[in-house]
Design an enzyme around this catalytic site. Structure first.
Site, PDB file in Angstrom:
ATOM      1  N   ASP A 332      38.091   5.651  25.819  1.00  0.00           N
ATOM      2  CA  ASP A 332      39.063   5.930  24.757  1.00  0.00           C
ATOM      3  C   ASP A 332      38.685   7.180  23.974  1.00  0.00           C
ATOM      4  O   ASP A 332      37.536   7.609  23.961  1.00  0.00           O
ATOM      5  CB  ASP A 332      39.161   4.751  23.787  1.00  0.00           C
ATOM      6  CG  ASP A 332      37.814   4.392  23.181  1.00  0.00           C
ATOM      7  OD1 ASP A 332      36.803   4.433  23.920  1.00  0.00           O
ATOM      8  OD2 ASP A 332      37.761   4.106  21.974  1.00  0.00           O
ATOM      9  N   GLU A 333      39.680   7.754  23.315  1.00  0.00           N
ATOM     10  CA  GLU A 333      39.495   8.798  22.314  1.00  0.00           C
ATOM     11  C   GLU A 333      38.662   9.991  22.784  1.00  0.00           C
ATOM     12  O   GLU A 333      37.782  10.471  22.081  1.00  0.00           O
ATOM     13  CB  GLU A 333      38.872   8.193  21.048  1.00  0.00           C
ATOM     14  CG  GLU A 333      39.743   7.119  20.423  1.00  0.00           C
ATOM     15  CD  GLU A 333      39.207   6.591  19.093  1.00  0.00           C
ATOM     16  OE1 GLU A 333      40.043   6.378  18.201  1.00  0.00           O
ATOM     17  OE2 GLU A 333      37.998   6.398  18.956  1.00  0.00           O
ATOM     18  N   ILE A 334      38.936  10.437  23.974  1.00  0.00           N
ATOM     19  CA  ILE A 334      38.251  11.640  24.444  1.00  0.00           C
ATOM     20  C   ILE A 334      38.787  12.843  23.664  1.00  0.00           C
ATOM     21  O   ILE A 334      39.992  13.024  23.552  1.00  0.00           O
ATOM     22  CB  ILE A 334      38.475  11.843  25.949  1.00  0.00           C
ATOM     23  CG1 ILE A 334      37.941  10.637  26.723  1.00  0.00           C
ATOM     24  CG2 ILE A 334      37.800  13.122  26.436  1.00  0.00           C
ATOM     25  CD1 ILE A 334      38.369  10.617  28.175  1.00  0.00           C
TER      26      ILE A 334
END
Lengths: 558, 553
Positions: A332-334
């Site tokens: 997530d949330e790269i």
């Protein structure tokens, strides 16, 4: 008139307060008490020791719960009926599968999802003849023991029910019923996790999704990678050693719970830079808001061959600590800017001729191949599927068919994930995030509120529809769902009160299936709270006790 | 060089509330293993000696490491060469009348002396704490105990010398309100809360002891109220429990302000005295009350007025404090309009409801006056009703912070208790049943950062400023009980402690949440060490790196 009627109703609970609600249940109106010498008898060939232990715990709870009925007189008016009531001498726990092989609960609990048999039948006669619990697996027997333990109240030392005879046939609607705990933002000692596992088992939750590490700390001690926890744990005692992990995993399995560890990659890895700075881009770069969703910034250099190799071997080594089928690589949330500004990543991309998306794909392929070689299936957050909204990818990441996707950003993304054909777990922030609504935690921001305001009430989660907007074929991809506790603002100080009883709401949704009625559920959920407290879990109050003892009287329309 | 480096590190000082004046150094000072506190007070009262003893225990058991990345490991090298503090001498300046802390704590606001001075040399020479009252000495002891950290068994300060020439509160009322009626809290919870309050120099425990849901207060003159109105026989505050709590509080510099909310919020009285309650448990409750169950005292009935004054007298007469709250919030007129008895009583006396409310209030406040006590009321009593209230009435502003100015314009003393800043229960979702889309009525959650920006003098003229007694944070307990008490209250309730004690920074600047954060982490971690389960404000990563989790860092 109205008042008197509601008082009368409140003296007699209208239904057994089981949680989650069984698939089918029939109850009578006869008082029945546990005999003084009440026993639980195992009719299981070569009964495994974890089943024996579960029976012993069940007997313990029957003695120590001492829960008075949640009615105004706390059960006093039942005393007369109890004097002449029949006594239940025993419960027979019977392995019903003819010629079936008796496995331990622990083995059954971590069998591949979809193959686990958690169903059982339970009969509690009113005439004083023995009660019978039957299942085709020890796991089913374990679930039935939890149900049996919820039947009883205490009045003045007598353990009783007013609703015998009881006939129950029960099995889960969904095979995945989870709870996620983040032990990286703040640390939880093993005892807290075990207490949570106990509580989970009481409401038939069967998966602990253990978000064990993140950018802030790395408490997991991994053989061959000890440096990570040595330099990345908050302190030497805030570490999960392999022995601790084994302890937690076996404690969980004996309670019918599979553990899915997560090592979130390539983002959420800043703290790895304390041990392997060469693998982390934009480590603690400032301002953090340009490089990460929360401080500190830092992501694995996914375009670097050495980092890809490092990550694959780290995952493989970590996977060796866990017996279950699944392992989450996060995803997530790269943060794209972190990589754009990282010279090494840019030169690696340039040298390999890959786009960023291709590099992420290769990185993910390598991680997942490492897991596959360790016999695991991968779990990822929704952003690694083609639908995702956070980054624009030229090419979607290729995921194996057996990959499970957790939907977290919004429940509105479920349909798109299902369209990708992957199995999915509901973990939507707009329904299941237990941390929402407690205000902003980032400093120097007095007007900040929780990003996922408002607080997710148990009622809100309870009315979630797991198959909304899905075709029948897509609905079959839904494994279940879970509540999640991200720990930026949590620690052992508030663990029980923040998680319970809300996580039980989700447990019922995915065991009993959707369509439950919040009005009817409330009094049963109160009982979960009160029974949990008797068992040492500090579950939060849902209402004034006045309301608890008067079902319905505090409804909006009452 | 090294000293300068230390000096610029934020968060090196963890005093809360921040003193009026403050100078600190950058030396390490070790607490001697034979450290003693010398009490230089003639006929020192026992509660002062007990406070000294508790202080020594905290020094020995806090075992709090500094909130820096290495938790103090790098301080250890300096321990051997650092001077050791062998003693703290506490001196009472004014010895004409040496009174117990408990006596000083319950004096009227204008006569409480809470100030002190504290000097801790960095040479190893004795530290000196002095004050003009035992209460001031107690406050100084609290400050002293916040200065120390532990590394590997060594107790030390890293900011010697410390000089507090003056520390005294900006406002005399710094409170915390607990509702023990919606859900019950055992005496041990209340005592633990009082301890925590004293650590941050809060001095008023506003005890909202009864409400419509339960009546846990057992009064010898009215035993039936708790017998029929408590949740169970064990969920009762007996007369000795009340005395125990009051004296425990007073010994910790805390006055107990009890509230028996009237005439609303009294439904449970119907369980023992149905004749005194209008619209008792009427349905739908939404027509008759702000929350279930409905029921209000029949304020127009002479017998009910008598009963109420008797009840308030019975509760107030055993309390040492000078204030008692008769509540007065959320009066529901539909309840009285539909109550035949009230309508008949109004008719026979020829009074309007408003006039009857005035008579009712005069009667209850008259009863308090006979006991030498001043009334405290919620804001509606002055903003929504036209009552003749005495000048000494204290008004609590709760509906909105915007209403403080209106109360001040009516020349009443004010305690700030606004729901939009100080309600600790907000933001936890709807608790009313059968309402899955409901949220908290006072959303969002009131963060410590938000509460910290509260300005006690906003829209209040300088000529009215003297009316502001202080303020408090409040826990209404519909969704709270023992299970979450500590974590929902602490460290947030420490915010009003600083807003109303310090009011500004020692350098004269306004309070600043960005500066305060590291100190508040320290409050939280020290509370945890002392057995109060204060909630984490941030990931520990942030707590150990002041400023690095700020929005703009």
């Amino acid at each position: 008139m109205q008042v008197r009627l509601s008082l009368l109703l409140a003296l007699f609970p209208s239904a057994l307060a089981l949680w989650p609600q069984p698939t089918s249940i029939n109850t009578g109106k006869t008082a029945l008490k546990l005999a003084h010498g009440f026993d639980i008898k195992l009719s299981v060939p070569n009964a495994p020791s974890d089943l024996k232990d579960a029976v012993s715990r069940a007997k313990g709870f029957l003695k120590t719960d001492a829960l008075a009925a949640l009615v105004i007189d706390r059960g006093a008016s039942a005393a007369g009926a109890l004097k002449s009531a029949k006594s239940l001498p025993s419960l027979t726990v019977e392995f019903a599968a003819k010629n079936g092989k008796v496995k331990s609960i622990s083995e059954e609990a971590i069998a591949p999802i979809g193959t686990r048999d958690e169903g059982y039948t339970l009969s509690v006669p009113a005439d004083g003849s023995p009660a019978v619990l039957k299942a085709n697996s020890t796991l089913g027997l374990f679930r039935g023991l939890q149900t049996f333990g919820q039947i009883w109240f205490d009045f003045s030392g007598t353990t009783y029910t007013l609703e015998a005879p009881i006939q129950i046939s029960d099995k889960p609607a969904y095979p995945y019923r989870g709870f996620m705990l983040d032990t990286a933002r703040n640390f939880y000692p093993v005892a807290d996790i075990k207490r949570t596992l106990d509580a989970m088992s009481w409401v038939k939750i069967n998966t602990l999704h253990w978000h064990v590490v993140d950018s802030q700390s790395f408490p997991l001690q991994i053989p061959g990678f000890e440096k990570l926890s040595k330099n990345g744990a908050y302190n030497p005692s805030a570490v999960y050693t392999p022995k601790d992990v084994k302890d937690i995993v076996s404690y969980a399995a004996a309670r019918g719970i599979d553990v899915i560890p997560e090592i979130d990659t390539p983002g959420h890895t800043s703290v790895i830079s304390k041990s392997f700075p060469e693998h982390i881009a934009c480590a603690e770069a400032k301002p953090w808001a340009s490089f990460a969703n929360e401080p500190p910034a830092g992501q694995l250099r996914l375009a670097s061959a050495a980092t890809t190799k490092f990550t694959a071997s780290l995952l493989k080594a970590a996977a060796g600590l866990f017996p279950g089928q699944f392992f989450s690589t996060g995803g997530d949330e790269i943060n794209a800017n972190c990589y754009t500004q990282d010279k090494q990543t840019q030169s690696d991309l340039s040298a390999s001729g890959k786009t960023f998306a291709q590099a992420l794909d290769s990185f993910t392929q390598a991680s997942h191949a490492a897991l596959r070689s360790a016999g695991k299936s991968a779990v990822v957050w929704e952003v690694l599927t083609p639908l995702h909204t956070e980054m624009v990818l030229d090419n979607p990441v290729t995921l194996a068919n057996d990959t499970v996707v957790m939907v977290w950003i919004s429940s509105e993304h479920v349909q798109a994930v299902a369209q990708s054909g992957h199995r999915l777990v509901h973990a939507a922030s707009d329904y299941f995030y237990l941390d929402c609504g407690h205000g902003g935690w980032v400093g120097a921001f007095p007007t900040g509120n929780s990003w996922c305001d408002p607080f997710k009430t148990w009622q809100h989660a309870y009315v979630f529809d797991p198959v909304a907007n899905l075709t029948a074929a897509q609905a079959s991809l839904v494994l279940g769902g879970q509540s999640l506790l991200w720990s930026e603002q949590s620690s052992p100080a508030n663990l029980d009160a923040t998680v319970w009883p809300r996580a039980a709401s989700t447990a019922e949704l995915f065991w009993s299936g959707p369509g439950g009625d919040v009005q009817k559920a409330l009094s049963r959920l109160h009982e979960v709270v009160y029974r949990f407290r008797q068992r040492g879990v500090a579950a939060n109050s849902l209402q004034p006790e006045w309301c608890v003892l008067r079902p319905g009287d505090c409804d909006l329309t009452a | 060089m090294r000293l300068a480096f230390f000096a610029v590190l934020p968060g090196v000082l963890a005093l809360w509330p921040i003193p009026t004046t403050l100078t600190t150094g950058t030396s390490i000072l070790v607490l001697s293993s034979t450290f003693t506190i010398t009490v230089n007070v003639p006929n020192a009262p026992q509660d002062l000696l007990d406070a000294v003893s508790r202080t020594k225990t905290y020094l020995a058991t806090d075992n709090l490491q500094r909130l820096v990345v290495d938790r103090g490991a790098s301080d250890a090298a300096s321990f051997k060469a650092s001077p050791a503090l062998a003693s703290l001498t506490i001196t009472l300046q004014n010895t004409t009348s040496v009174l117990p802390i408990a006596t000083e704590a319950v004096k009227d606001f204008s006569s409480r002396i809470e100030g002190y001075t504290l000097a801790i040399p960095n040479t190893g020479a004795p530290a000196v704490l002095s004050a003009n009252s035992t209460l001031g000495l107690f406050r100084g002891l609290t400050t002293f105990a916040q200065l120390w950290y532990t590394w590997n068994g060594t107790v030390y300060s890293n900011v010697a010398p410390v000089n507090i020439v003056k520390d005294s509160p900006a406002y005399p009322y710094r409170g915390f309100m607990l509702d023990t009626s919606r859900n019950f809290f055992p005496v041990t919870d209340i005592k633990r809360t009082l301890d925590a309050m004293s650590w941050v120099k809060l001095n008023q425990f506003h005890w909202h002891i009864t409400d419509s849901q339960s009546f846990p207060l057992s009064l010898p003159d009215f035993p039936e109220l708790a017998q029929k109105g408590a949740y169970s026989v064990t969920q009762v505050y007996s007369p000795s429990d009340v005395q125990d709590i009051v004296s425990y509080a007073a010994a910790r510099g805390i006055d107990v302000l009890m509230e028996i909310d009237t005439p609303g919020h009294t439904a449970i009285i119907a369980a023992s005295h149905p004749e005194h309650i209008a619209c008792s448990q009427s349905s739908p409750w939404t027509t008759f009350a702000n929350e279930p169950p409905a029921g209000q005292l029949r304020l127009a009935t002479p017998a009910t007025v008598n009963f109420t004054t008797g009840l308030i007298t019975a509760a107030a007469k055993v309390l040492p404090g000078k204030y008692f709250s008769t509540g007065g919030d959320e009066l529901n007129t539909a309840c009285y309009t539909q109550d035949a008895k009230t309508q008949a009583d109004l008719k026979s006396s020829g009074q309007t409801l408003e006039k009857a409310l005035n008579s009712f209030t005069q009667a209850t406040h008259g009863a308090l006056a006979k006991l030498g006590k001043n009334p405290v009321v919620w804001e509606e009593m002055v903003l929504e009703h036209t009552l003749m209230l005495s000048n000494n009435t204290v008004v609590m502003v709760w509906i909105s912070s915007m209403n403080a100015a209106s109360v001040a314009s009516k020349n009443f003393r004010i305690v700030h208790a606004p729901s939009d800043y100080f309600y600790l229960d907000c933001g936890a979702g709807e608790w009313i049943g059968k309402n899955p889309t409901g949220n908290s009525w006072c959303d969002p959650f009131k963060t410590w950062q938000h509460a910290y920006t509260f300005n006690p003098l906003a829209n209040i003229s300088s000529s009215q400023a003297h009316l502001v007694l202080g303020g408090q944070q409040l826990l209404w307990a519909e969704q709270s009980d023992s299970s979450n008490l500590d974590s929902i209250v602490w460290p947030r309730a420490a915010i009003s402690a600083e807003v109303f004690w310090s009011a500004k920074q020692p350098n004269g600047k306004a309070l600043d949440g960005t500066e305060a954060q590291a100190r508040l982490h320290d409050v939280r971690f020290r509370m945890v060490q002392r057995g109060v389960k204060a909630i984490a404000l941030q990931p520990q990563w942030c707590a150990l790196r002041p400023g690095l989790c700020n929005l703009d860092s």
